[in-house]
Design a protein around this motif. Structure first.
Motif, PDB file in Angstrom:
ATOM      1  N   VAL A 189       0.842  -1.195   0.000  1.00  0.00           N
ATOM      2  CA  VAL A 189       0.000   0.000   0.000  1.00  0.00           C
ATOM      3  C   VAL A 189       0.878   1.245   0.000  1.00  0.00           C
ATOM      4  CG1 VAL A 189      -2.012  -1.046   1.106  1.00  0.00           C
ATOM      5  CG2 VAL A 189      -0.216  -0.080   2.525  1.00  0.00           C
ATOM      6  N   SER A 190       0.367   2.282  -0.663  1.00  0.00           N
ATOM      7  CA  SER A 190       0.991   3.602  -0.595  1.00  0.00           C
ATOM      8  C   SER A 190       0.289   4.360   0.512  1.00  0.00           C
ATOM      9  CB  SER A 190       0.805   4.351  -1.921  1.00  0.00           C
ATOM     10  OG  SER A 190       1.437   3.663  -2.959  1.00  0.00           O
ATOM     11  N   LEU A 191       1.052   5.111   1.290  1.00  0.00           N
ATOM     12  CA  LEU A 191       0.510   5.773   2.467  1.00  0.00           C
ATOM     13  C   LEU A 191       0.479   7.277   2.286  1.00  0.00           C
ATOM     14  CD1 LEU A 191       2.464   3.614   5.031  1.00  0.00           C
ATOM     15  CD2 LEU A 191       0.112   3.305   4.263  1.00  0.00           C
ATOM     16  N   GLY A 192      -0.587   7.871   2.802  1.00  0.00           N
ATOM     17  CA  GLY A 192      -0.750   9.310   2.737  1.00  0.00           C
ATOM     18  C   GLY A 192      -0.784   9.908   4.129  1.00  0.00           C
ATOM     19  N   HIS A 193      -1.712  10.818   4.344  1.00  0.00           N
ATOM     20  CA  HIS A 193      -1.798  11.549   5.611  1.00  0.00           C
ATOM     21  C   HIS A 193      -2.598  10.787   6.663  1.00  0.00           C
ATOM     22  CE1 HIS A 193      -5.414  12.579   3.345  1.00  0.00           C
ATOM     23  NE2 HIS A 193      -5.988  12.891   4.492  1.00  0.00           N
ATOM     24  N   ARG A 194      -2.382  11.176   7.894  1.00  0.00           N
ATOM     25  CA  ARG A 194      -3.097  10.608   9.042  1.00  0.00           C
ATOM     26  C   ARG A 194      -4.441  11.321   9.175  1.00  0.00           C
ATOM     27  NH1 ARG A 194      -0.889   7.716  12.531  1.00  0.00           N
ATOM     28  NH2 ARG A 194       1.188   8.472  12.106  1.00  0.00           N
ATOM     29  N   ASN A 195      -5.462  10.583   9.599  1.00  0.00           N
ATOM     30  CA  ASN A 195      -6.788  11.146   9.824  1.00  0.00           C
ATOM     31  C   ASN A 195      -6.724  12.080  11.038  1.00  0.00           C
ATOM     32  OD1 ASN A 195      -9.545  11.423  10.829  1.00  0.00           O
ATOM     33  ND2 ASN A 195     -10.068   9.827   9.368  1.00  0.00           N
ATOM     34  N   GLN A 196      -7.144  13.329  10.869  1.00  0.00           N
ATOM     35  CA  GLN A 196      -7.074  14.311  11.962  1.00  0.00           C
ATOM     36  C   GLN A 196      -8.018  13.960  13.114  1.00  0.00           C
ATOM     37  OE1 GLN A 196      -4.858  16.959  12.171  1.00  0.00           O
ATOM     38  NE2 GLN A 196      -3.959  15.842  10.460  1.00  0.00           N
ATOM     39  N   GLN A 197      -9.213  13.436  12.797  1.00  0.00           N
ATOM     40  CA  GLN A 197     -10.186  13.082  13.835  1.00  0.00           C
ATOM     41  C   GLN A 197      -9.902  11.728  14.461  1.00  0.00           C
ATOM     42  OE1 GLN A 197     -13.781  13.641  11.427  1.00  0.00           O
ATOM     43  NE2 GLN A 197     -14.405  15.153  12.973  1.00  0.00           N
ATOM     44  N   HIS A 198      -9.321  10.830  13.693  1.00  0.00           N
ATOM     45  CA  HIS A 198      -9.042   9.461  14.140  1.00  0.00           C
ATOM     46  C   HIS A 198      -7.587   9.142  13.798  1.00  0.00           C
ATOM     47  CE1 HIS A 198     -13.340   9.088  14.713  1.00  0.00           C
ATOM     48  NE2 HIS A 198     -13.502   9.545  13.494  1.00  0.00           N
ATOM     49  N   PRO A 199      -6.637   9.599  14.618  1.00  0.00           N
ATOM     50  CA  PRO A 199      -5.217   9.491  14.270  1.00  0.00           C
ATOM     51  C   PRO A 199      -4.659   8.077  14.184  1.00  0.00           C
ATOM     52  CG  PRO A 199      -5.498  10.431  16.463  1.00  0.00           C
ATOM     53  CD  PRO A 199      -6.860  10.317  15.866  1.00  0.00           C
ATOM     54  N   ALA A 200      -5.420   7.071  14.573  1.00  0.00           N
ATOM     55  CA  ALA A 200      -4.945   5.690  14.433  1.00  0.00           C
ATOM     56  C   ALA A 200      -5.093   5.193  12.992  1.00  0.00           C
ATOM     57  CB  ALA A 200      -5.719   4.774  15.376  1.00  0.00           C
ATOM     58  N   PHE A 201      -5.712   6.009  12.121  1.00  0.00           N
ATOM     59  CA  PHE A 201      -5.947   5.616  10.732  1.00  0.00           C
ATOM     60  C   PHE A 201      -5.101   6.475   9.793  1.00  0.00           C
ATOM     61  CE2 PHE A 201      -9.593   4.167  13.024  1.00  0.00           C
ATOM     62  CZ  PHE A 201      -9.997   3.011  12.382  1.00  0.00           C
TER      63      PHE A 201
ATOM     64  N   HIS B 263      -8.728   3.431  -2.544  1.00  0.00           N
ATOM     65  CA  HIS B 263      -8.232   4.329  -1.506  1.00  0.00           C
ATOM     66  C   HIS B 263      -9.136   4.260  -0.293  1.00  0.00           C
ATOM     67  CE1 HIS B 263      -5.904   6.601  -4.594  1.00  0.00           C
ATOM     68  NE2 HIS B 263      -6.888   6.167  -5.359  1.00  0.00           N
ATOM     69  N   GLY B 264      -8.587   4.517   0.875  1.00  0.00           N
ATOM     70  CA  GLY B 264      -9.402   4.590   2.083  1.00  0.00           C
ATOM     71  C   GLY B 264      -8.538   4.611   3.329  1.00  0.00           C
ATOM     72  N   TRP B 265      -9.222   4.710   4.480  1.00  0.00           N
ATOM     73  CA  TRP B 265      -8.539   4.753   5.767  1.00  0.00           C
ATOM     74  C   TRP B 265      -8.258   3.346   6.262  1.00  0.00           C
ATOM     75  CZ3 TRP B 265      -6.736   9.294   6.714  1.00  0.00           C
ATOM     76  CH2 TRP B 265      -7.424  10.427   6.291  1.00  0.00           C
ATOM     77  N   VAL B 266      -7.022   3.098   6.678  1.00  0.00           N
ATOM     78  CA  VAL B 266      -6.593   1.798   7.200  1.00  0.00           C
ATOM     79  C   VAL B 266      -5.927   2.046   8.557  1.00  0.00           C
ATOM     80  CG1 VAL B 266      -5.079  -0.201   6.817  1.00  0.00           C
ATOM     81  CG2 VAL B 266      -6.247   0.867   4.874  1.00  0.00           C
TER      82      VAL B 266
ATOM     83  N   ASP C  86     -11.578   4.764  18.341  1.00  0.00           N
ATOM     84  CA  ASP C  86     -12.951   4.732  18.850  1.00  0.00           C
ATOM     85  C   ASP C  86     -13.905   4.045  17.879  1.00  0.00           C
ATOM     86  OD1 ASP C  86     -12.764   6.784  17.042  1.00  0.00           O
ATOM     87  OD2 ASP C  86     -13.801   8.267  18.263  1.00  0.00           O
ATOM     88  N   TYR C  87     -13.388   3.075  17.133  1.00  0.00           N
ATOM     89  CA  TYR C  87     -14.203   2.236  16.248  1.00  0.00           C
ATOM     90  C   TYR C  87     -14.065   0.775  16.652  1.00  0.00           C
ATOM     91  CZ  TYR C  87     -15.551   5.824  12.962  1.00  0.00           C
ATOM     92  OH  TYR C  87     -16.135   6.926  12.388  1.00  0.00           O
ATOM     93  N   LEU C  88     -15.178   0.059  16.595  1.00  0.00           N
ATOM     94  CA  LEU C  88     -15.208  -1.364  16.904  1.00  0.00           C
ATOM     95  C   LEU C  88     -15.518  -2.149  15.645  1.00  0.00           C
ATOM     96  CD1 LEU C  88     -17.455  -1.202  20.096  1.00  0.00           C
ATOM     97  CD2 LEU C  88     -14.968  -1.214  19.997  1.00  0.00           C
ATOM     98  N   LEU C  89     -14.758  -3.199  15.398  1.00  0.00           N
ATOM     99  CA  LEU C  89     -15.105  -4.144  14.338  1.00  0.00           C
ATOM    100  C   LEU C  89     -16.045  -5.156  14.981  1.00  0.00           C
ATOM    101  CD1 LEU C  89     -14.839  -5.324  11.503  1.00  0.00           C
ATOM    102  CD2 LEU C  89     -12.824  -6.588  12.314  1.00  0.00           C
ATOM    103  N   CYS C  90     -17.281  -5.206  14.466  1.00  0.00           N
ATOM    104  CA  CYS C  90     -18.316  -6.035  15.086  1.00  0.00           C
ATOM    105  C   CYS C  90     -18.907  -7.019  14.084  1.00  0.00           C
ATOM    106  CB  CYS C  90     -19.445  -5.146  15.618  1.00  0.00           C
ATOM    107  SG  CYS C  90     -18.929  -4.050  16.948  1.00  0.00           S
ATOM    108  N   ARG C  91     -19.528  -8.053  14.629  1.00  0.00           N
ATOM    109  CA  ARG C  91     -20.282  -9.034  13.838  1.00  0.00           C
ATOM    110  C   ARG C  91     -21.710  -9.021  14.381  1.00  0.00           C
ATOM    111  NH1 ARG C  91     -17.161 -13.999  13.587  1.00  0.00           N
ATOM    112  NH2 ARG C  91     -16.284 -12.971  11.765  1.00  0.00           N
ATOM    113  N   ASN C  92     -22.677  -8.895  13.459  1.00  0.00           N
ATOM    114  CA  ASN C  92     -24.079  -8.879  13.893  1.00  0.00           C
ATOM    115  C   ASN C  92     -24.674 -10.282  13.842  1.00  0.00           C
ATOM    116  OD1 ASN C  92     -24.762  -9.347  11.187  1.00  0.00           O
ATOM    117  ND2 ASN C  92     -25.419  -7.246  10.815  1.00  0.00           N
ATOM    118  N   ALA C  93     -25.955 -10.402  14.187  1.00  0.00           N
ATOM    119  CA  ALA C  93     -26.627 -11.707  14.250  1.00  0.00           C
ATOM    120  C   ALA C  93     -26.706 -12.388  12.890  1.00  0.00           C
ATOM    121  CB  ALA C  93     -28.022 -11.541  14.836  1.00  0.00           C
ATOM    122  N   ALA C  94     -26.631 -11.607  11.811  1.00  0.00           N
ATOM    123  CA  ALA C  94     -26.655 -12.178  10.456  1.00  0.00           C
ATOM    124  C   ALA C  94     -25.261 -12.582   9.985  1.00  0.00           C
ATOM    125  CB  ALA C  94     -27.275 -11.174   9.485  1.00  0.00           C
ATOM    126  N   ASN C  95     -24.267 -12.538  10.882  1.00  0.00           N
ATOM    127  CA  ASN C  95     -22.877 -12.906  10.576  1.00  0.00           C
ATOM    128  C   ASN C  95     -22.197 -11.926   9.616  1.00  0.00           C
ATOM    129  OD1 ASN C  95     -21.641 -14.828  12.054  1.00  0.00           O
ATOM    130  ND2 ASN C  95     -21.860 -16.465  10.563  1.00  0.00           N
TER     131      ASN C  95
END
Length: 123
Positions: A32-44, A54-57, A97-106
């Motif tokens: 992956v090529s990396l860009g800037h850090r998310n100002q609101q969510h600096p872990a991304f 493209h997207g936040w990782v 402050d984000y959770l990776l979750c699984r719902n009842a429908a898997n």
């Protein structure tokens, strides 16, 4: 004892609709090529795959190879879940402050931690 992300259950207290974010999917070992850090969510960090998506990782999911490039350490998909009040979810991981979750429908997806509360452990 504080539960680890892998053995937590949460209950939705506030409806959250799937955000219209740029979705990205990477597999462990992808470059992956990396860009800037998310100002609101600096872990991304803004990332781009070799096929142009493209997207936040989460930065912890990437091993830096130099200042602007990295390799994915694990599979990641940035899709968010749409959730409704009183829905129970299994927590698979947490980043910032984000959770990776699984719902009842898997179905797996990311949910803001502000939309849920911890469920009491059953004894």
């Amino acid at each position: 004892m504080t539960p680890t992300p892998q053995n937590r259950r949460v209950r939705v207290v506030t409806s959250c609709t799937r955000e219209q974010v740029q979705e990205i999917r990477v597999r462990a070992g992808d470059s992956v090529s990396l860009g800037h850090r998310n100002q609101q969510h600096p872990a991304f960090v803004w990332s781009a795959t070799e096929d142009g998506h493209h997207g936040w990782v989460p930065e912890d999911y990437i091993r830096m190879t130099d200042g602007r490039n990295g390799v994915a350490l694990r599979d990641y998909y940035s899709a968010h879940l749409t959730v409704s009040p009183d829905e129970a979810l299994d927590v698979l991981d947490q980043v910032d402050d984000y959770l990776l979750c699984r719902n009842a429908a898997n179905v797996d997806g990311w949910v803001p931690a502000s939309c849920v509360e911890e469920l009491e452990e059953e004894r």
